[in-house]
Design a protein around this motif. Sequence first.
Motif, mmCIF file in Angstrom:
data_model
loop_
_atom_site.group_PDB
_atom_site.id
_atom_site.type_symbol
_atom_site.label_atom_id
_atom_site.label_comp_id
_atom_site.label_asym_id
_atom_site.label_seq_id
_atom_site.Cartn_x
_atom_site.Cartn_y
_atom_site.Cartn_z
ATOM 1 N N HIS A 184 58.927 69.654 35.580
ATOM 2 C CA HIS A 184 59.282 70.734 34.744
ATOM 3 C C HIS A 184 60.172 71.746 35.386
ATOM 4 O O HIS A 184 60.711 72.758 34.843
ATOM 5 N N THR A 185 60.663 71.355 36.635
ATOM 6 C CA THR A 185 61.850 72.156 37.287
ATOM 7 C C THR A 185 62.815 71.786 36.987
ATOM 8 O O THR A 185 63.379 70.955 36.280
ATOM 9 N N LEU A 186 63.884 72.840 37.117
ATOM 10 C CA LEU A 186 65.387 72.792 36.671
ATOM 11 C C LEU A 186 65.956 71.735 37.589
ATOM 12 O O LEU A 186 65.878 71.823 38.857
ATOM 13 N N ARG A 187 66.907 71.075 36.938
ATOM 14 C CA ARG A 187 67.585 70.140 37.720
ATOM 15 C C ARG A 187 69.185 70.825 37.640
ATOM 16 O O ARG A 187 69.564 71.545 36.797
ATOM 17 N N PRO A 188 70.087 70.632 38.912
ATOM 18 C CA PRO A 188 71.366 71.384 38.706
ATOM 19 C C PRO A 188 71.827 70.597 37.666
ATOM 20 O O PRO A 188 72.087 69.413 37.247
ATOM 21 N N PRO A 189 72.906 71.624 37.100
ATOM 22 C CA PRO A 189 73.018 72.944 37.342
ATOM 23 C C PRO A 189 72.290 74.051 36.870
ATOM 24 O O PRO A 189 72.485 75.266 36.696
ATOM 25 N N GLY A 190 71.009 73.470 36.511
ATOM 26 C CA GLY A 190 69.987 74.716 35.973
ATOM 27 C C GLY A 190 69.925 74.782 34.533
ATOM 28 O O GLY A 190 69.183 75.709 34.262
ATOM 29 N N ASP A 191 70.377 73.799 33.796
ATOM 30 C CA ASP A 191 70.450 73.892 32.420
ATOM 31 C C ASP A 191 69.468 73.390 31.686
ATOM 32 O O ASP A 191 69.288 73.379 30.265
ATOM 33 N N ALA A 192 68.680 72.591 32.291
ATOM 34 C CA ALA A 192 67.571 71.745 31.495
ATOM 35 C C ALA A 192 66.573 71.175 32.632
ATOM 36 O O ALA A 192 66.914 71.006 33.926
ATOM 37 N N HIS A 205 63.887 68.630 34.572
ATOM 38 C CA HIS A 205 63.890 66.992 34.618
ATOM 39 C C HIS A 205 63.333 66.242 33.378
ATOM 40 O O HIS A 205 63.796 65.279 33.045
ATOM 41 N N LEU A 206 62.331 66.811 32.953
ATOM 42 C CA LEU A 206 61.824 66.327 31.670
ATOM 43 C C LEU A 206 62.664 66.131 30.435
ATOM 44 O O LEU A 206 62.792 65.082 29.893
ATOM 45 N N GLU A 207 63.286 67.132 30.335
ATOM 46 C CA GLU A 207 64.323 67.227 29.123
ATOM 47 C C GLU A 207 65.556 66.356 29.459
ATOM 48 O O GLU A 207 65.945 65.446 28.595
ATOM 49 N N TRP A 208 65.868 66.006 30.632
ATOM 50 C CA TRP A 208 66.922 65.280 31.009
ATOM 51 C C TRP A 208 66.367 63.593 30.801
ATOM 52 O O TRP A 208 67.507 62.888 30.176
ATOM 53 N N LEU A 209 65.257 63.453 31.167
ATOM 54 C CA LEU A 209 64.769 62.102 31.015
ATOM 55 C C LEU A 209 64.643 61.653 29.788
ATOM 56 O O LEU A 209 64.803 60.669 29.359
#
Length: 982
Positions: free
Chosen positions: A199-207, A209-213
């Motif tokens: 649930h932490t933001l991944r670079p560049p901070g717009d999403a 890790h869960l949303e990215w996956l």
Amino acid sequence: MSAFAYRFVGHSSLPARLSDFDLAHFFQLSKDDIRSLQEQFRDEHRLAAALMVLFMRVAGRTLDGFTVIPRNLLRYAAEAVGVSAPSIASLRAIYRRRQTHTAHQRWAKDYLGLSEITPADEDELTVALKLQAQDAAHTDDLIEAAKQWLFARRILIPSSFRLLDWARAAFSQVEDQIVACVSRALPGVRGKQLIHAVHTLRPPGDATHLEWLKTAPKKHSPTTLAQTLEKVRYLKSLGTHEWDLSDVVLARQQAYARQIRVRRPVKSREIRTRLQLVELVCFLRVMLLELTDTALQQAGRRSQQLLRAAAERAQAQQGHEAVDLLKQAVQLKGVLHDETKDWQQRVLEAQRLLAGIDASADAGRSFASRVRAALAQDAQRVHACLAVLEDLDFQGQAKDAGFLQWQAWRELQQRSVGSLPPGSALPDVGPAWNPLVHGTDPKAAWRAFEASTMMALRKSVRRGSVWVDHSLSFRERDQMLISPQQWALHRKEYIAQLGVPETAFEFLQPVLTTLIAGMWGVVGACRRGKVEVGKDGMLHLSALAAMPNDREPARTRDAIYRSIGSVQFPDVILEVDAATNFSDVLLGHRARSQQELLALYGALLAHGTELDASDVALMIPGLEYAQVLAAMRSMESAKRLRRANERVVQYQSGIPLAALWGDGDKASADMMALDASRQLWNARVDPRRRTYAAGIYTHLRDRWGIVYDQPIVLNERQAGVAIEGVEQYNRTEDRIRLSLLAVDTHGFTAVGMSLSKLLGFDLCPRLRDLSQRKLFLPKPFSIPEELERATDRRVSLRAIDRGWDGLLRLAASIRTGRVSAALALQRFGSAARGDPVHRAADHLGRLLRSIYLCDYLAVDDFRREIHTLLDRGESVHQLQRAVYSGKVATERGRRPDEMQTISGSHALLTNIVLAYNTGKMHETVERLRSGSVRIEDDWLRRMGPAHFGHINFRGTMHFGIDRFAQALLDEQSGPARQMRLV
């Protein structure tokens, strides 16, 4: 039992209107029933007892929860038992005393052999529900399973509250086991750390890790492949590939993963930590499996794309060389005919020109060698394709060429070499690549070795000799099949399930006898002039004679559809739903409100047509976008869509008119291409329309129902998915098994023909190329002299015998459901050449194809039947295109379950139209015949229900649910609520 046979199971009421079809198929009294009723009851009680028997027989529970009786049922029952029907169709009017009602219930229960549930039965049901709960997505599925379990064992179905308690208890027990399994995989604080990490933001901070996956792969490109493998690396960094979730079946993991997908991440944080961790762990594990599959599929397509580009460059180079040679030939001709020079000067100049031609023309090189050289020169893209896969933990057989080359490449890659070091010990790359890999230039040799490794690895992955453990489709072959230990212990039992002999000799004896008889049939056709053996050694046959040009069937068909009249698509959906209750299956329960049912129909249209959720919300008054979207997400369950399709197909094939179209034991299978955006990574260019498309492969029964559907990739052989559809359909015991499947050339391979025969049906292809029309025979085999030129003696009976045991193990693995036929054909198809199992299946398939060709060439009726089945499939494709007239939206179909939902919804909408037309045709024909209009059965056989000109698929859609509320809505809610008997 089939899904349609359970239509009324567990119901506590009947609709106010009962269709003639339901009356004929579900509510009929036998002669024994009538005799028992007449012996046991006086005239005033006989009708009530008959109604009790009819209802309890189909519902499995007592008749005590409704006041209205369908009038046609009342009339039928009264006429059957020889009494007059009351004017008021009410249970209260029939049962004026509760004691009489109770006595009739008791008698009907004893007469039908029904019993009350005992504690022992309850314990057994609890165990069964616990097993069902392993892969169930919702308690509604368990409630339906409990009803069917009780009905099959002739146990009275208790109240809905008791069923719900059992379902919740089973679901809770399995959930507790899953929680314990997850806790073992992530003990202590590791679970909380995992939740925090994703649930932490991944670079560049717009999403996060869960949303990215959750973001699905986009268009096919090297960038998409790199992004997919980046997600795989992240998941492996969390330790996902090391979690032991063996106590959680894959279907349940996928159900939990689906919950995460359809829910916003902020909502996931709100649920209790225990369930949140279970859902998250299952989601991450499923994502690792799916993304690994996606990455390997994308890498395989990328390597094939590079090979195709190399072939195009080689062809262009070959063309340029041919042009240069032509120019030099013209120049040489000019020199030799130059009269201004003496013959000595012309000879010397011609020699100089010829020396140049010899140096520039690479006369000894084949086109394949040119392609390999061109691929080796594409060093940058080949290296990138290999390098992106470097973090995947490939496993492989010790002597597999692709695995050995991959290991050698990785070892050299870690040393950062740009050329082959002198004296490098390389694995064998084969005679084709040897000249390039072992050349004098170290850099060129390195480039060639990378190209050779890329192609060898692709082939090894396809045939399963190289695999990745954290994958669904690219696992080790032995993991997919019945284990060697299990096969050794239970070989006879598995073979008995297949129903084939244990030895190849026993199997081949009748096959060879049939082949001899078939060849003599072809000889007879040759002597009659129907078949000709050409000078090219191929079998040529004349076209089938056209059917008599009788205008009556066409005129009758037009008259029938004019009588049916124009209709709106929502009315078609409602009428078929009222007749089949497919909405109950899709929802998992009877719809509780009109709005819930309306949202379901909207979701079905959004999945099964080119419309999206916003389009559907605009076209259906009273429906909001959010409702459609929520219903679409809840529909992403392949099992429910499959059961809904089964209901509609069984209803359609049970209409008496459908019996004229076939016996129900034959089918055809073909693919329809749905136009798609190039942003869909698994889309391919349709060679006919030159547009990007996704494939929908459907099996059409000879009675016109789509019995199986599945999404596929274009331009790939379809034999595996063709076999898979028949095998899945034939697993239900109470239906007519399919014994013949007609396919086109793409649906045929020799290996596929062997597996289909071992699985109990015949694969019958309409072959396109004349080169396929040869008879393949064993070497020591006598044949008629007329067919000598048309035979090819390349069948090895010894090869069949050597690989027979492995072939039976493969077929038994498909029969038991351990591996799908589609995946089996990929692993043991053309990529597995040299494998004993492939060799046995290939040679057996050649024999079987020869038998099929003999029948196809010599028997006109058989050939006509194959063509008729395939032509019906083409007719249904036109209907499918009318239903889905646009293309798959850009953001749709990127995930396997989403594409499966699109395919299932589209098949369901198509089946709805076929069922509606069949029913209306039957009603119209019966009405016209009752009016003394002559309609021959032969005319009806030449018609079909795939007509759609009278249906309006577009525009504002009004669903008149009020007309069908009692048939479609829960009787305990909303306007369909009914009073219970007091």
